[in-house]
Design a protein around this motif. Structure first.
Motif, PDB file in Angstrom:
ATOM      1  N   GLN A 115       1.855  -2.345  -8.821  1.00 38.02           N
ATOM      2  CA  GLN A 115       1.629  -2.856  -7.908  1.00 38.02           C
ATOM      3  C   GLN A 115       2.301  -3.590  -6.891  1.00 38.02           C
ATOM      4  O   GLN A 115       2.172  -4.106  -6.091  1.00 38.02           O
ATOM      5  CB  GLN A 115       0.181  -4.073  -8.158  1.00 38.02           C
ATOM      6  CG  GLN A 115      -0.632  -4.180  -8.685  1.00 38.02           C
ATOM      7  CD  GLN A 115      -1.687  -5.788  -9.504  1.00 38.02           C
ATOM      8  OE1 GLN A 115      -0.085  -6.117  -9.999  1.00 38.02           O
ATOM      9  NE2 GLN A 115      -3.445  -5.637  -9.724  1.00 38.02           N
ATOM     10  N   ASP A 117       3.789  -3.903  -4.023  1.00 31.02           N
ATOM     11  CA  ASP A 117       4.015  -2.965  -2.706  1.00 31.02           C
ATOM     12  C   ASP A 117       5.274  -2.599  -2.580  1.00 31.02           C
ATOM     13  O   ASP A 117       5.642  -1.718  -1.132  1.00 31.02           O
ATOM     14  CB  ASP A 117       3.568  -4.466  -1.570  1.00 31.02           C
ATOM     15  CG  ASP A 117       4.054  -5.220  -1.197  1.00 31.02           C
ATOM     16  OD1 ASP A 117       4.619  -6.089  -1.921  1.00 31.02           O
ATOM     17  OD2 ASP A 117       5.035  -5.366  -0.066  1.00 31.02           O
ATOM     18  N   ALA A 132      -4.091   5.012   0.142  1.00 33.99           N
ATOM     19  CA  ALA A 132      -4.928   3.812  -0.850  1.00 33.99           C
ATOM     20  C   ALA A 132      -3.534   2.817  -1.434  1.00 33.99           C
ATOM     21  O   ALA A 132      -4.094   1.998  -1.666  1.00 33.99           O
ATOM     22  CB  ALA A 132      -4.782   5.011  -2.523  1.00 33.99           C
ATOM     23  N   ALA A 133      -2.088   3.585  -1.143  1.00 33.27           N
ATOM     24  CA  ALA A 133      -1.755   2.551  -1.669  1.00 33.27           C
ATOM     25  C   ALA A 133      -1.608   1.255  -0.687  1.00 33.27           C
ATOM     26  O   ALA A 133      -1.332  -0.113  -1.040  1.00 33.27           O
ATOM     27  CB  ALA A 133      -0.620   2.871  -1.653  1.00 33.27           C
ATOM     28  N   ARG A 136      -4.678  -1.065  -0.767  1.00 36.49           N
ATOM     29  CA  ARG A 136      -5.039  -2.042  -2.548  1.00 36.49           C
ATOM     30  C   ARG A 136      -4.525  -3.195  -2.575  1.00 36.49           C
ATOM     31  O   ARG A 136      -4.939  -4.349  -2.712  1.00 36.49           O
ATOM     32  CB  ARG A 136      -3.634  -0.852  -3.371  1.00 36.49           C
ATOM     33  CG  ARG A 136      -4.285  -2.032  -4.320  1.00 36.49           C
ATOM     34  CD  ARG A 136      -2.904  -0.385  -5.552  1.00 36.49           C
ATOM     35  NE  ARG A 136      -3.233   0.590  -5.466  1.00 36.49           N
ATOM     36  CZ  ARG A 136      -2.257   1.839  -5.645  1.00 36.49           C
ATOM     37  NH1 ARG A 136      -0.758   1.517  -5.364  1.00 36.49           N
ATOM     38  NH2 ARG A 136      -2.582   2.846  -5.909  1.00 36.49           N
ATOM     39  N   ARG A 144       0.671  -5.912   3.204  1.00 34.75           N
ATOM     40  CA  ARG A 144      -0.470  -4.840   3.448  1.00 34.75           C
ATOM     41  C   ARG A 144      -0.084  -5.126   5.472  1.00 34.75           C
ATOM     42  O   ARG A 144       0.451  -3.246   5.461  1.00 34.75           O
ATOM     43  CB  ARG A 144      -1.753  -5.454   4.068  1.00 34.75           C
ATOM     44  CG  ARG A 144      -2.757  -4.561   4.668  1.00 34.75           C
ATOM     45  CD  ARG A 144      -3.220  -3.867   3.633  1.00 34.75           C
ATOM     46  NE  ARG A 144      -4.345  -3.079   4.992  1.00 34.75           N
ATOM     47  CZ  ARG A 144      -5.822  -2.879   4.687  1.00 34.75           C
ATOM     48  NH1 ARG A 144      -6.180  -3.156   3.368  1.00 34.75           N
ATOM     49  NH2 ARG A 144      -6.537  -2.102   5.310  1.00 34.75           N
TER      50      ARG A 144
END
Ligand code: HEM
Length: 267
Positions: A115, A117, A132-133, A136, A144
């Motif tokens: 997870q 980032d 997809a990454a 998430r 994000r």
């Protein structure tokens, strides 16, 4: 003269925000278990190195765009040195035995490096982008927003191809205008250019070698991480829900810059 009341002298602790920094290691286990501190500290240290790497990748792309070959190489050298340190740091975590890890593992619940980032941002900058990454992470979150920005940006490879074009190499327009959100696919045309670079152009051949070092450096980290995972949790599944080491092994050997590897057979 500066007024010490309104403009206090800079101190070591103030500049580095040490009070905040040293309050950020908060074990979740009862006791707490001795080894959880190492686990937290090392992950935080990695996230700081990820941050620094991203800072330097942005610079490499900018320096290539500015045609500043010398400083781009210098920055790549720094990136490679950081990667070596990152690989070496896994030795520290390997002093933690499987049982020591198990003493607090269940407290991690579904949390996992999967997870991270910033790790995904590094992959994005180097050309491995997935929707997809991005998806998430919750809309509007720091993670994000950062990933969305990196997703839309040209990769280091794109900056390099544009640089080669300005150096006089005939890079096909389709490669220069490619959709930068898509993976970098191998290209015969680029491979022909790279062979030419290696045979006739020492300056840019050196630059290519630093990019190969970079590609190899990330893979070295992946390889050492999976060996550490194997010795710590064996074939158990990961806290992030994957098959664990079996999943991680599938990520090894995928090159960021496939053309730079392909030409070695032909040289
Ligand atoms: C005892 C130590 C560690 C164990 C047992 C471990 C285990 C795992 C496992 C099993 C995965 C696969 C995803 C999952 O299902 O969870 C994973 C992924 C990952 N871990 Fe670790 N890890 C450890 C330490 C670290 C450290 C120190 C870092 C540094 C940030 C890290 C970064 C990552 C990253 C970035 C991924 C995603 C890799 C990818 O998807 O390509 N891990 N880890």
């Amino acid at each position: 003269m500066t007024d010490p009341d309104t403009n206090p002298a800079v101190t070591y602790g103030g500049y580095l925000k040490l009070d905040e920094l040293l309050s950020l290691q908060q074990p979740r286990s009862e006791g707490p278990e001795h080894d959880e501190m190492l686990f937290i500290v090392i992950h935080q240290v990695y996230e700081l190195w990820f941050k620094e790497l991203l800072h330097e990748f942005t610079r490499v792309s900018q320096l290539l765009t500015d045609d500043d070959t010398h400083r781009a190489q210098h920055t790549l050298k720094r990136i490679l040195t950081i990667l070596k340190v990152m690989v070496a740091q896994l030795d520290i975590l390997e002093t933690m035995t499987p049982l020591e890890f198990l003493s607090f593992r269940e407290r991690l619940q579904a949390a996992s490096g999967f997870q991270s980032d910033q790790f995904r941002q590094i992959e994005f900058v180097l050309g491995r982008k997935t929707d997809a990454a991005v998806a998430r992470f919750p809309a509007g979150s720091r993670a994000r927003t950062a990933l969305e920005q990196r997703y839309a940006e040209p990769t280091v490879w794109d900056a390099f191809l544009h640089y080669l074009s300005r150096e006089g190499y005939v890079v096909p327009p389709a490669m220069l205008d490619r959709d930068v959100t898509k993976p970098v696919e191998p290209s015969d045309a680029i491979q022909r250019i790279l062979i030419d670079v290696y045979r006739r152009d020492t300056k840019n051949a050196e630059l290519c070698e630093r990019l190969v070092d970079l590609d190899e450096g990330v893979q070295e980290w992946r390889y050492r991480h999976v060996k550490m995972v194997e010795r710590t949790i064996g074939a158990k599944s990961g806290t992030g829900g994957s098959a664990g080491a079996a999943y991680l092994r599938t990520t090894i050997g995928q090159n960021f810059f496939p053309d730079l590897w392909a030409i070695r057979t032909q040289l």
